[in-house]
Design an enzyme around this catalytic site. Structure first.
Site, PDB file in Angstrom:
ATOM      1  N   ARG A  88      42.517  69.476  50.866  1.00  0.00           N
ATOM      2  CA  ARG A  88      43.917  69.100  50.579  1.00  0.00           C
ATOM      3  C   ARG A  88      44.923  70.048  51.221  1.00  0.00           C
ATOM      4  O   ARG A  88      45.999  70.302  50.670  1.00  0.00           O
ATOM      5  CB  ARG A  88      44.187  69.086  49.062  1.00  0.00           C
ATOM      6  CG  ARG A  88      43.358  68.130  48.286  1.00  0.00           C
ATOM      7  CD  ARG A  88      43.611  66.664  48.630  1.00  0.00           C
ATOM      8  NE  ARG A  88      42.705  65.864  47.860  1.00  0.00           N
ATOM      9  CZ  ARG A  88      41.459  65.580  48.259  1.00  0.00           C
ATOM     10  NH1 ARG A  88      41.018  65.978  49.443  1.00  0.00           N
ATOM     11  NH2 ARG A  88      40.659  64.876  47.490  1.00  0.00           N
ATOM     12  N   SER A 126      47.422  63.660  41.455  1.00  0.00           N
ATOM     13  CA  SER A 126      46.932  64.854  40.751  1.00  0.00           C
ATOM     14  C   SER A 126      47.944  65.979  40.891  1.00  0.00           C
ATOM     15  O   SER A 126      48.407  66.259  41.995  1.00  0.00           O
ATOM     16  CB  SER A 126      45.594  65.309  41.350  1.00  0.00           C
ATOM     17  OG  SER A 126      44.623  64.339  41.060  1.00  0.00           O
ATOM     18  N   GLU A 182      49.258  71.019  43.426  1.00  0.00           N
ATOM     19  CA  GLU A 182      49.053  70.301  44.693  1.00  0.00           C
ATOM     20  C   GLU A 182      50.358  69.632  45.139  1.00  0.00           C
ATOM     21  O   GLU A 182      50.649  69.515  46.321  1.00  0.00           O
ATOM     22  CB  GLU A 182      47.971  69.234  44.472  1.00  0.00           C
ATOM     23  CG  GLU A 182      47.589  68.490  45.736  1.00  0.00           C
ATOM     24  CD  GLU A 182      46.432  67.501  45.497  1.00  0.00           C
ATOM     25  OE1 GLU A 182      45.428  67.890  44.875  1.00  0.00           O
ATOM     26  OE2 GLU A 182      46.563  66.354  45.938  1.00  0.00           O
TER      27      GLU A 182
HETATM   28  C1  LIG Z   1      48.564  57.247  41.971  1.00  0.00           C
HETATM   29  C2  LIG Z   1      48.297  58.279  43.049  1.00  0.00           C
HETATM   30  C3  LIG Z   1      47.002  58.512  43.481  1.00  0.00           C
HETATM   31  C4  LIG Z   1      46.742  59.458  44.477  1.00  0.00           C
HETATM   32  N1  LIG Z   1      45.443  59.648  44.895  1.00  0.00           N
HETATM   33  C5  LIG Z   1      45.191  60.550  45.849  1.00  0.00           C
HETATM   34  C6  LIG Z   1      43.840  60.763  46.315  1.00  0.00           C
HETATM   35  O1  LIG Z   1      42.905  60.122  45.877  1.00  0.00           O
HETATM   36  N2  LIG Z   1      43.643  61.691  47.285  1.00  0.00           N
HETATM   37  C7  LIG Z   1      44.669  62.427  47.825  1.00  0.00           C
HETATM   38  O2  LIG Z   1      44.422  63.254  48.702  1.00  0.00           O
HETATM   39  N3  LIG Z   1      45.951  62.252  47.403  1.00  0.00           N
HETATM   40  C8  LIG Z   1      46.236  61.338  46.448  1.00  0.00           C
HETATM   41  N4  LIG Z   1      47.521  61.161  46.015  1.00  0.00           N
HETATM   42  C9  LIG Z   1      48.592  62.027  46.538  1.00  0.00           C
HETATM   43  C10 LIG Z   1      49.348  61.441  47.765  1.00  0.00           C
HETATM   44  O3  LIG Z   1      49.256  60.043  47.776  1.00  0.00           O
HETATM   45  C11 LIG Z   1      48.803  61.995  49.074  1.00  0.00           C
HETATM   46  O4  LIG Z   1      48.950  63.384  49.091  1.00  0.00           O
HETATM   47  C12 LIG Z   1      49.539  61.390  50.286  1.00  0.00           C
HETATM   48  O5  LIG Z   1      48.743  61.616  51.430  1.00  0.00           O
HETATM   49  C13 LIG Z   1      50.938  61.951  50.534  1.00  0.00           C
HETATM   50  O6  LIG Z   1      51.531  61.214  51.595  1.00  0.00           O
HETATM   51  P1  LIG Z   1      53.099  60.926  51.619  1.00  0.00           P
HETATM   52  O7  LIG Z   1      53.410  60.207  52.884  1.00  0.00           O
HETATM   53  O8  LIG Z   1      53.519  60.247  50.382  1.00  0.00           O
HETATM   54  O9  LIG Z   1      53.667  62.395  51.682  1.00  0.00           O
HETATM   55  P2  LIG Z   1      54.999  62.939  50.971  1.00  0.00           P
HETATM   56  O10 LIG Z   1      54.784  62.931  49.497  1.00  0.00           O
HETATM   57  O11 LIG Z   1      56.184  62.257  51.497  1.00  0.00           O
HETATM   58  O12 LIG Z   1      54.978  64.446  51.489  1.00  0.00           O
HETATM   59  C14 LIG Z   1      53.944  65.333  51.106  1.00  0.00           C
HETATM   60  C15 LIG Z   1      54.010  66.567  52.019  1.00  0.00           C
HETATM   61  O13 LIG Z   1      53.727  66.147  53.358  1.00  0.00           O
HETATM   62  C16 LIG Z   1      54.819  66.458  54.225  1.00  0.00           C
HETATM   63  N5  LIG Z   1      54.917  65.337  55.184  1.00  0.00           N
HETATM   64  C17 LIG Z   1      54.958  64.011  54.914  1.00  0.00           C
HETATM   65  N6  LIG Z   1      54.975  63.296  56.068  1.00  0.00           N
HETATM   66  C18 LIG Z   1      54.951  64.197  57.075  1.00  0.00           C
HETATM   67  C19 LIG Z   1      54.963  64.099  58.507  1.00  0.00           C
HETATM   68  N7  LIG Z   1      54.995  62.924  59.148  1.00  0.00           N
HETATM   69  N8  LIG Z   1      54.933  65.252  59.236  1.00  0.00           N
HETATM   70  C20 LIG Z   1      54.887  66.458  58.616  1.00  0.00           C
HETATM   71  N9  LIG Z   1      54.904  66.623  57.272  1.00  0.00           N
HETATM   72  C21 LIG Z   1      54.917  65.498  56.522  1.00  0.00           C
HETATM   73  C22 LIG Z   1      56.029  66.608  53.312  1.00  0.00           C
HETATM   74  O14 LIG Z   1      57.001  67.470  53.891  1.00  0.00           O
HETATM   75  C23 LIG Z   1      55.396  67.218  52.066  1.00  0.00           C
HETATM   76  O15 LIG Z   1      55.210  68.610  52.223  1.00  0.00           O
HETATM   77  C24 LIG Z   1      47.806  60.203  45.040  1.00  0.00           C
HETATM   78  C25 LIG Z   1      49.122  59.951  44.620  1.00  0.00           C
HETATM   79  C26 LIG Z   1      49.375  58.997  43.636  1.00  0.00           C
HETATM   80  C27 LIG Z   1      50.796  58.742  43.217  1.00  0.00           C
END
Ligand SMILES: Cc1cc2nc3c(=O)[nH]c(=O)nc-3n(C[C@H](O)[C@H](O)[C@H](O)COP(=O)(O)OP(=O)(O)OC[C@H]3O[C@@H](n4cnc5c(N)ncnc54)[C@H](O)[C@@H]3O)c2cc1C
Length: 308
Positions: free
Chosen positions: A175, A225, A302
């Site tokens: 992660r 999480s 996280e």
């Molecule tokens: C119900 C639920 C279940 C989930 N299950 C999982 C799971 O099974 N496994 C898991 O790993 N995660 C899980 N997550 C967490 C989340 O979905 C992941 O971490 C996801 O990959 C985050 O992507 P995002 O585009 O929403 O990032 P954001 O929330 O928008 O950003 C997260 C971080 O990434 C950075 N970021 C985003 N996009 C970019 C980019 N293009 N370039 C550089 N930095 C960037 C942001 O600045 C921030 O620091 C879950 C979340 C929820 C709500």
């Protein structure tokens, strides 16, 4: 940010159409918490990313990179800077690789690659957020991580350089990567998939989606999480689930205002209506203390907290 309007008016017209003022962050994060962002810039291609980043640097405006907002807690006071909302959503296939914009939703990417006859990503079905967010956080589940598939990525470095790099620049680990929270924008990625059995992969995809429905807050606002799982007790072993320790420490009964611990998963905080960032932070602190008091284990969060 006092000069948001002035800044907006000083932009060339083609950029102005990509910018909105005072955008509520609770509409852009899956936890549905957060006050207004002074400026939100929709980044649909690498050139726009370059121009917005140059602008933020030149005017010394803080900026934050946002994907699907599924791993972020935004503060109730909002963000006094510029949000780069990554919306690059191109998808092209070449052989058994795909080149995809970082703003594409991970789940759409899985669906669309299966339609193209390519398998591999189905394990991640149902993970919310974008490809970019998944890559910088090395999202994963069921024993796999997105980093396993990366061939190369187009990055925008904090100093304004566009650079194509291989997976070694990410330093993928549990992660985490070397790029998260460095101000580097992931704009595009090339992933290596397989010409596998699509029907079987589609079946696995449905299985994972259903499994998530039984265990995760799929229809309730959350950020996934809250804390990282713990390192394995012995080398090569499985990580210990933070949720198990939290449950044993009594977290499932905890709440602060409308921020509550999800009944089916003690490591997830849900917003039961009008939770504030203060509620969420207080609840997370109580969860962490309970585990410390019972096990002397310090949980590490996280979710990314976006301060005003
Ligand atoms: C119900 C639920 C279940 C989930 N299950 C999982 C799971 O099974 N496994 C898991 O790993 N995660 C899980 N997550 C967490 C989340 O979905 C992941 O971490 C996801 O990959 C985050 O992507 P995002 O585009 O929403 O990032 P954001 O929330 O928008 O950003 C997260 C971080 O990434 C950075 N970021 C985003 N996009 C970019 C980019 N293009 N370039 C550089 N930095 C960037 C942001 O600045 C921030 O620091 C879950 C979340 C929820 C709500």
């Amino acid at each position: 940010m006092d000069n948001a309007r002035t800044l907006l008016e000083s932009l060339p017209l083609d950029l102005q159409s990509q910018v909105r003022q005072s955008v509520p962050l609770n509409s852009l994060t899956t936890l549905r918490v957060g006050g207004p962002a002074a400026l939100l810039c929709r980044v649909s291609n690498p050139e726009q990313a370059l121009r917005f980043q140059a602008l933020a640097l030149e005017r010394q405006i803080p900026f934050f990179i946002l994907g699907g907002g599924s791993n972020v807690l935004a503060d109730d006071r909002g963000f006094q800077g510029l949000i780069l909302h990554i919306s690059t959503e191109n998808l092209d296939r070449k052989g058994d690789t795909v080149r995809a914009g970082a703003g594409i939703s991970l789940d759409d990417l899985i669906e669309r690659t299966l339609d193209l006859g390519l398998t591999g990503l189905e394990f991640a079905s149902g993970i919310p957020g974008t490809l970019g967010g998944a890559l910088v956080g090395n999202a994963g589940c069921y024993g796999h991580e997105i980093g396993e598939f990366l061939v190369e990525a187009l990055l925008l470095r904090p100093d304004g350089r566009l650079e194509t790099v291989g997976p070694e620049e990410f330093g993928f680990r549990y992660r985490e990567t070397d790029l998260r929270e460095t101000g580097t924008v992931v704009l595009e990625a090339v992933l290596k998939l397989q010409r596998g059995d699509v029907d079987q992969a589609a079946g696995l995809r449905q299985e994972k989606i259903l499994d998530r429905r039984t265990k995760h807050p799929v229809d309730v606002p959350s950020a996934g999480s809250w804390f990282r799982n713990l390192p394995a007790a012995e080398p090569g072993g499985r990580r210990r689930a933070a949720g198990v320790l939290l449950e044993q420490a009594g977290a499932k009964d905890m709440s602060e205002g409308d921020a509550r611990v999800f009944a089916k998963h003690a490591n997830m905080i849900i917003n039961a209506g009008a939770a504030t960032s203060t509620d969420v932070l207080k609840l997370a602190a109580r969860m962490q203390s309970a585990v410390w008091e019972k096990f002397e284990v310090r949980l590490v969060k996280e979710v990314r907290y976006l301060e005003p």
